[in-house]
Design an enzyme around this catalytic site. Structure first.
Site, PDB file in Angstrom:
ATOM      1  N   ALA A  71       0.958  -1.194   0.109  1.00 44.56           N
ATOM      2  CA  ALA A  71       0.085   0.023   0.041  1.00 44.56           C
ATOM      3  C   ALA A  71       0.858   1.082   0.057  1.00 44.56           C
ATOM      4  CB  ALA A  71      -0.801   0.114   1.335  1.00 44.56           C
ATOM      5  N   ASN A 128      -2.794   4.374 -15.034  1.00 36.79           N
ATOM      6  CA  ASN A 128      -3.111   3.473 -13.893  1.00 36.79           C
ATOM      7  C   ASN A 128      -4.237   4.134 -13.423  1.00 36.79           C
ATOM      8  OD1 ASN A 128      -3.456   2.164 -11.486  1.00 36.79           O
ATOM      9  ND2 ASN A 128      -1.576   3.240 -10.655  1.00 36.79           N
ATOM     10  N   CYS A 131      -6.917   4.071  -9.219  1.00 38.42           N
ATOM     11  CA  CYS A 131      -6.972   5.085  -8.463  1.00 38.42           C
ATOM     12  C   CYS A 131      -8.287   5.563  -7.988  1.00 38.42           C
ATOM     13  CB  CYS A 131      -5.964   6.343  -8.927  1.00 38.42           C
ATOM     14  SG  CYS A 131      -4.575   5.954  -9.834  1.00 38.42           S
TER      15      CYS A 131
HETATM   16  C1  FMN Z   1       5.512  -2.070  -4.667  1.00 38.17           C
HETATM   17  C2  FMN Z   1       4.914  -1.809  -5.738  1.00 38.17           C
HETATM   18  C3  FMN Z   1       4.294  -0.863  -6.391  1.00 38.17           C
HETATM   19  C4  FMN Z   1       3.628  -0.541  -7.339  1.00 38.17           C
HETATM   20  N1  FMN Z   1       3.297   0.621  -8.039  1.00 38.17           N
HETATM   21  C5  FMN Z   1       2.445   0.632  -9.061  1.00 38.17           C
HETATM   22  C6  FMN Z   1       2.387   1.922  -9.789  1.00 38.17           C
HETATM   23  O1  FMN Z   1       2.744   3.063  -9.323  1.00 38.17           O
HETATM   24  N2  FMN Z   1       1.560   1.899 -10.760  1.00 38.17           N
HETATM   25  C7  FMN Z   1       0.675   0.817 -11.336  1.00 38.17           C
HETATM   26  O2  FMN Z   1       0.027   0.942 -12.408  1.00 38.17           O
HETATM   27  N3  FMN Z   1       1.113  -0.447 -10.664  1.00 38.17           N
HETATM   28  C8  FMN Z   1       1.852  -0.444  -9.712  1.00 38.17           C
HETATM   29  N4  FMN Z   1       2.037  -1.745  -9.213  1.00 38.17           N
HETATM   30  C9  FMN Z   1       1.693  -2.975  -9.702  1.00 38.17           C
HETATM   31  C10 FMN Z   1       2.457  -3.791 -10.438  1.00 38.17           C
HETATM   32  O3  FMN Z   1       3.028  -2.901 -11.827  1.00 38.17           O
HETATM   33  C11 FMN Z   1       1.908  -4.982 -11.078  1.00 38.17           C
HETATM   34  O4  FMN Z   1       0.772  -4.921 -11.823  1.00 38.17           O
HETATM   35  C12 FMN Z   1       1.904  -6.065  -9.927  1.00 38.17           C
HETATM   36  O5  FMN Z   1       2.533  -5.891  -9.042  1.00 38.17           O
HETATM   37  C13 FMN Z   1       1.480  -7.574 -10.637  1.00 38.17           C
HETATM   38  O6  FMN Z   1       2.803  -7.928 -11.050  1.00 38.17           O
HETATM   39  P1  FMN Z   1       3.844  -8.653 -10.296  1.00 38.17           P
HETATM   40  O7  FMN Z   1       3.265  -9.963  -9.701  1.00 38.17           O
HETATM   41  O8  FMN Z   1       4.851  -9.068 -11.024  1.00 38.17           O
HETATM   42  O9  FMN Z   1       4.565  -7.788  -9.392  1.00 38.17           O
HETATM   43  C14 FMN Z   1       3.065  -1.778  -8.090  1.00 38.17           C
HETATM   44  C15 FMN Z   1       3.444  -3.022  -7.509  1.00 38.17           C
HETATM   45  C16 FMN Z   1       4.415  -3.177  -6.126  1.00 38.17           C
HETATM   46  C17 FMN Z   1       4.584  -4.729  -5.852  1.00 38.17           C
END
Ligand code: FMN
Length: 310
Positions: A71, A128, A131
């Site tokens: 978060a 994104n 939000c």
């Molecule tokens: C620490 C963290 C920060 C993230 N920040 C964003 C963000 O700023 N914008 C966004 O669209 N997704 C954000 N995500 C989501 C990731 O881009 C991704 O969609 C999600 O983690 C699933 O992929 P993964 O399992 O490979 O991490 C974030 C995920 C994590 C873990």
């Protein structure tokens, strides 16, 4: 001869189908300590909002059995500092740059997207839409097809140059309805999925672990969910509309990425795996290339949607 791995997403020509997932590699500088960013198909930044954001209180990240819940709260340097201090370095790296855009009103999305669209070195914008919409009582834009049409349609009018990508949230009843709304409003590519809503509780203290109470689950735990959503969106809307899908969720290896391509993705993103191994994304790209060679494919495009069913 090695198989061709280059792909095109809208107007973005990528050397291979692998990009970073937003929020997991900042603005690229930390990652460049481990490999040259041009080894990737594209670099996706942390979300950018109009003003700088410090994000939520800590703790804001916790590991779970097969992933993690975060978060972060969109902590970022803000549009002005990004344009002045982060983008000039990024555009020197020889890799297409996709900027993740966030906002709490349609006006904010439009303002950030159009400023980035006008900046040299921004190849793509990834909206994104997970939000909260402050004008709709905090309901996330991405949870309503009407709100998706409104925000994507407004940004579409403002963006002329960069490829417009819309990143969908999985926290909905019917992801295909959301995908259709995004495509009809002008999305040139779809990223799916963002994190799944989750809650981690400490039974000893009887308190939530995250200061924000809940967060978003990512990592290997969500891969089957993400694959199913890519598969459904590809077969029901994206293939027919000719809109490429960027698959993301739990990818750690080349084989994981190949599964997303078979389900219908044209490209993939690597997020949480980067926290385990900063080189994960380049290893995934190498793994896709080996898979193609070992299985006699000439071009990565032969895999897209190639899942054998029945
Ligand atoms: C620490 C963290 C920060 C993230 N920040 C964003 C963000 O700023 N914008 C966004 O669209 N997704 C954000 N995500 C989501 C990731 O881009 C991704 O969609 C999600 O983690 C699933 O992929 P993964 O399992 O490979 O991490 C974030 C995920 C994590 C873990």
């Amino acid at each position: 001869m090695s198989a061709a791995v280059n792909v095109t997403l809208g107007r973005i020509a990528m050397r291979n189908p692998v990009m970073t997932a937003s929020g997991t590699s900042g603005y690229g500088q930390e990652l460049a300590e481990f490999f040259e960013l041009k080894a990737l198909g594209a670099f996706v930044t942390k979300a950018i909002t109009r003003a700088e954001r410090l994000g939520n209180e800590t703790p804001r990240l916790v590991e779970t059995r097969a992933g993690m819940v975060n978060a972060i709260g969109l902590a970022n340097v803000g549009l002005e500092v990004f344009l002045k201090d982060k983008l000039p370095w990024l555009r020197e790296q020889g890799v297409p740059v996709i900027v993740n855009v966030a906002g709490s009103t349609i006006d904010e999305y439009v303002a950030v997207a159009s400023a980035l669209d006008g900046a040299e070195g921004v190849d793509g914008l990834e909206l994104n839409i997970s939000c909260p919409n402050v004008k709709a009582g905090g309901l996330e834009f991405g949870r309503s097809d009407k709100a998706i049409r409104d925000v994507v349609g407004a940004v579409r009018q403002a963006v002329k140059r960069a490829t417009l990508i819309v990143k969908l949230t999985p926290n909905v009843t019917d992801i295909t309805a959301m995908a259709r709304a995004a495509i009809e409003a002008g999305a040139e590519a779809l990223t799916l999925i963002n994190t799944l809503s989750g809650l981690v509780i400490n039974a000893r203290t009887r308190r939530p672990v995250l200061a924000n109470v809940f967060g978003g689950l990512s990592g290997p735990a969500i891969k089957p969910v993400a694959l199913k959503m890519v598969y459904d969106v590809y077969r029901t809307v994206a293939r027919e509309a000719g809109v490429p899908i960027i698959g993301v969720g739990g990818i750690q290896t080349g084989a994981d990425a190949v599964e997303f391509l078979l389900a219908g993705a044209t490209a993939v993103q690597v997020g949480t795996a980067t926290f385990v191994d900063p080189r994960a994304s380049v290893d995934v790209a190498a793994g896709i290339a080996s898979y193609l060679d070992e299985n006699g494919f000439e071009n990565v495009s032969e895999l897209i949607g190639g899942l054998r069913v029945g």
